[in-house]
Design an enzyme around this catalytic site. Structure first.
Site, PDB file in Angstrom:
ATOM      1  CD1 TRP A 114      25.073   8.634  26.652  1.00  0.00           C
ATOM      2  CD2 TRP A 114      23.075   8.413  27.628  1.00  0.00           C
ATOM      3  NE1 TRP A 114      24.168   8.244  25.695  1.00  0.00           N
ATOM      4  CE2 TRP A 114      22.941   8.109  26.256  1.00  0.00           C
ATOM      5  CE3 TRP A 114      21.940   8.348  28.439  1.00  0.00           C
ATOM      6  CZ2 TRP A 114      21.727   7.738  25.683  1.00  0.00           C
ATOM      7  CZ3 TRP A 114      20.731   7.984  27.876  1.00  0.00           C
ATOM      8  CH2 TRP A 114      20.625   7.686  26.515  1.00  0.00           C
ATOM      9  CG  ASP A 183      26.857   4.838  32.108  1.00  0.00           C
ATOM     10  OD1 ASP A 183      26.906   3.688  31.623  1.00  0.00           O
ATOM     11  OD2 ASP A 183      26.087   5.726  31.673  1.00  0.00           O
ATOM     12  CE  LYS A 207      24.745   1.877  24.768  1.00  0.00           C
ATOM     13  NZ  LYS A 207      23.952   2.435  23.678  1.00  0.00           N
TER      14      LYS A 207
END
Ligand SMILES: Cc1ncc(COP(=O)(O)O)c(C=O)c1O
Length: 371
Positions: A114, A183, A207
Site C-alpha cells: 500500500w 494511511d 476495516k
C-alpha cells in the site's frame, strides 16, 4: 451458504467468525440497529437509504459522526473530519495533489504494497518523491527505525499498519515542522494515538470504521488552505472541507453506519478499553505462534500488528488445508493476501475475543493433527 457453529454472544442467525481483511466484521449490534431502522428510520416513514443528504436528519447523522470520532480519538479542535469517496486509493492521489506545491517534494516510507501504491500514484502525477526508508530488503517483515525527514519536505507519508504484511508502527517518526501524514486504513481507532503529531490521517472505512464507500480524512485546518484551485473537485480538501463533506452527495448510508460503529465504540468504553482488548486478542495468537515450531509468524516481533496477524505453516499444502478446515469450523477469511500467501487473521475492533479464542484452539488442534 451457512455453517453450523455454536451460538455465543455474537453468534446468531447462522453467522460465522469473520476474519476478513476488509470489508470486514462489523459489530453485531450495529447490524441489528441497521436492520431495525431500515424500512422506517426513527418513525420518519422512509429508509435512511431514501433520505436527502440535505435533510435535517442526515445533517444530524454526519455531524454526530464527526463529533463522535473527535471524541473517541481525542482529536484537537483545530482538526476537521471529512467524509470522502474513492477509497484510500483516491487519497494516494489527493494527498500529493493538495499538498505538494510547485517545486516541492514529499518523502515516503515504504513498508509494503500500500505504501508502494501511494508512492507510485504521487509519481504518476508528476510529483517528486523521495523514499527515505524501506523494509523491502526483508520482504516488508519489519518497520524501519530511525526515520529521518528532510526539513524542507512538503510532508512525510507512512502507512501505519501494513494489512498484507502484518506489521504496524509502534512509534511514529518525529518530523519536527514537517507534516506527518498516515494511511491508517487498517488500524484507525485500534489504539490511543496522539493525533496532534499528524497533519493528516486517512482511512478507508471498511476495516475498523464501517462499510466500504466512505473514507475518513482527519485534517489539520491550516492544511485546507493549501489545496490548489486546479485539482479535481472531489480531491480538494479545501472544497470538501469547506462544505463540511456535503459539496455533492456523500455516501449517506456508509456515513450512517460509521456513526453507529462510533457509538458502539463509545459504548465499549472508548479507545482505552478497545486497545486493551485488541492487545489481548493479538497476544493470544502471537503467544500461540511463539510457543509453536509448526507455525511461523512472518512479522518481526518488534513490528507486529494488532490488527493483521500473518503466519506460515510448514507447507502451502498445509496452509490450504488449514484455511479449508477453519471454514468448516465456522472461521472465514484466513487466507493470506494473494501476493504473499500464508495465513492472515484480521482481528479488527469488531472481531470478538471469542472468535480469537476459537481460532487459537483450532490452531492447536490442527498442529496436533498435522505434525
Ligand atoms: C493500508 C491500506 N491502504 C489502502 C488500502 C486501499 O483502500 P481502498 O480499497 O479503500 O482504496 C488498503 C486496502 O486494503 C489498505 O489496507
Amino acid at each position: 451458504m451457512f455453517y453450523q457453529v455454536e451460538r455465543g454472544i455474537t453468534m446468531k442467525e447462522g453467522r460465522i467468525y469473520n476474519f476478513n481483511p476488509g470489508p470486514a466484521a462489523l459489530p453485531l449490534p450495529v447490524l441489528e440497529e441497521v436492520q431495525k431502522d431500515l424500512l422506517n428510520y426513527k418513525g420518519e416513514g422512509i429508509s435512511i437509504l431514501e433520505m436527502s443528504h440535505r435533510s435535517k436528519t442526515f445533517d444530524g447523522i454526519i455531524k454526530d459522526a464527526e463529533r463522535l470520532l473527535k471524541e473517541i480519538m481525542d482529536i484537537p479542535q483545530n482538526y476537521k473530519v471529512l467524509f470522502m469517496q474513492g477509497g484510500a486509493t483516491l487519497q494516494f492521489a489527493a494527498v500529493p495533489l493538495n499538498l505538494i506545491g510547485e517545486g516541492q517534494f514529499a518523502e515516503y516510507v515504504n513498508t509494503g504494497s500500500w505504501s508502494k501504491k501511494a508512492i507510485q500514484e504521487a509519481q504518476k502525477l508528476g510529483k517528486k518523491v523521495n523514499v527515505v526508508a524501506s523494509s523491502e530488503d526483508e520482504s516488508f517483515s519489519y518497520i524501519p527505525g530511525d526515520i529521518k525527514v528532510s526539513p524542507n519536505a512538503a510532508y512525510l507519508h507512512i502507512t501505519s499498519n501494513n494489512t498484507i504484511f502484518g506489521t504496524q508502527f509502534q512509534q511514529f517518526p518525529e518530523t519536527g515542522d514537517v507534516a506527518l501524514i498516515a494511511d491508517m486504513s487498517s488500524d484507525i481507532a485500534c489504539r490511543k494515538i496522539d493525533v496532534s503529531k499528524f497533519a493528516l490521517i486517512y482511512a478507508g472505512a471498511q476495516k475498523n470504521m464501517g462499510p466500504s464507500g466512505v473514507t475518513v480524512v482527519i485534517i489539520r485546518e491550516d492544511l485546507l488552505e493549501k489545496s490548489p484551485d486546479n485539482i479535481p473537485t472531489m480531491t480538494s480538501y479545501k472544497i470538501i472541507g469547506g462544505k463540511d463533506s456535503l459539496y455533492n452527495t456523500p455516501p449517506t448510508f456508509a456515513v450512517y453506519i460509521v456513526k453507529l460503529v462510533l457509538e458502539w465504540m463509545k459504548a465499549q468504553g472508548g479507545l482505552e478499553k478497545i486497545e486493551q482488548i485488541n492487545r489481548q486478542k493479538a497476544g493470544l495468537i502471537y503467544d500461540a505462534l511463539d510457543q509453536s515450531s509448526f507455525y511461523r509468524g512472518t512479522a518481526r516481533p518488534d513490528s507486529r500488528s494488532l490488527m493483521n496477524v500473518t503466519f506460515r505453516l510448514p507447507s502451502e499444502e498445509l496452509e490450504k488445508k488449514f484455511v479449508a478446515e477453519a471454514l468448516e469450523n465456522g472461521m472465514l477469511g484466513l487466507k493470506g493476501h494473494r501476493s504473499v500467501g500464508g495465513i492472515r487473521a484480521s482481528i479488527y475492533n469488531a472481531v470478538p475475543m471469542e472468535a480469537v479464542e476459537k481460532l487459537v484452539d483450532f490452531m492447536k488442534k490442527f498442529e496436533k493433527a498435522n505434525s
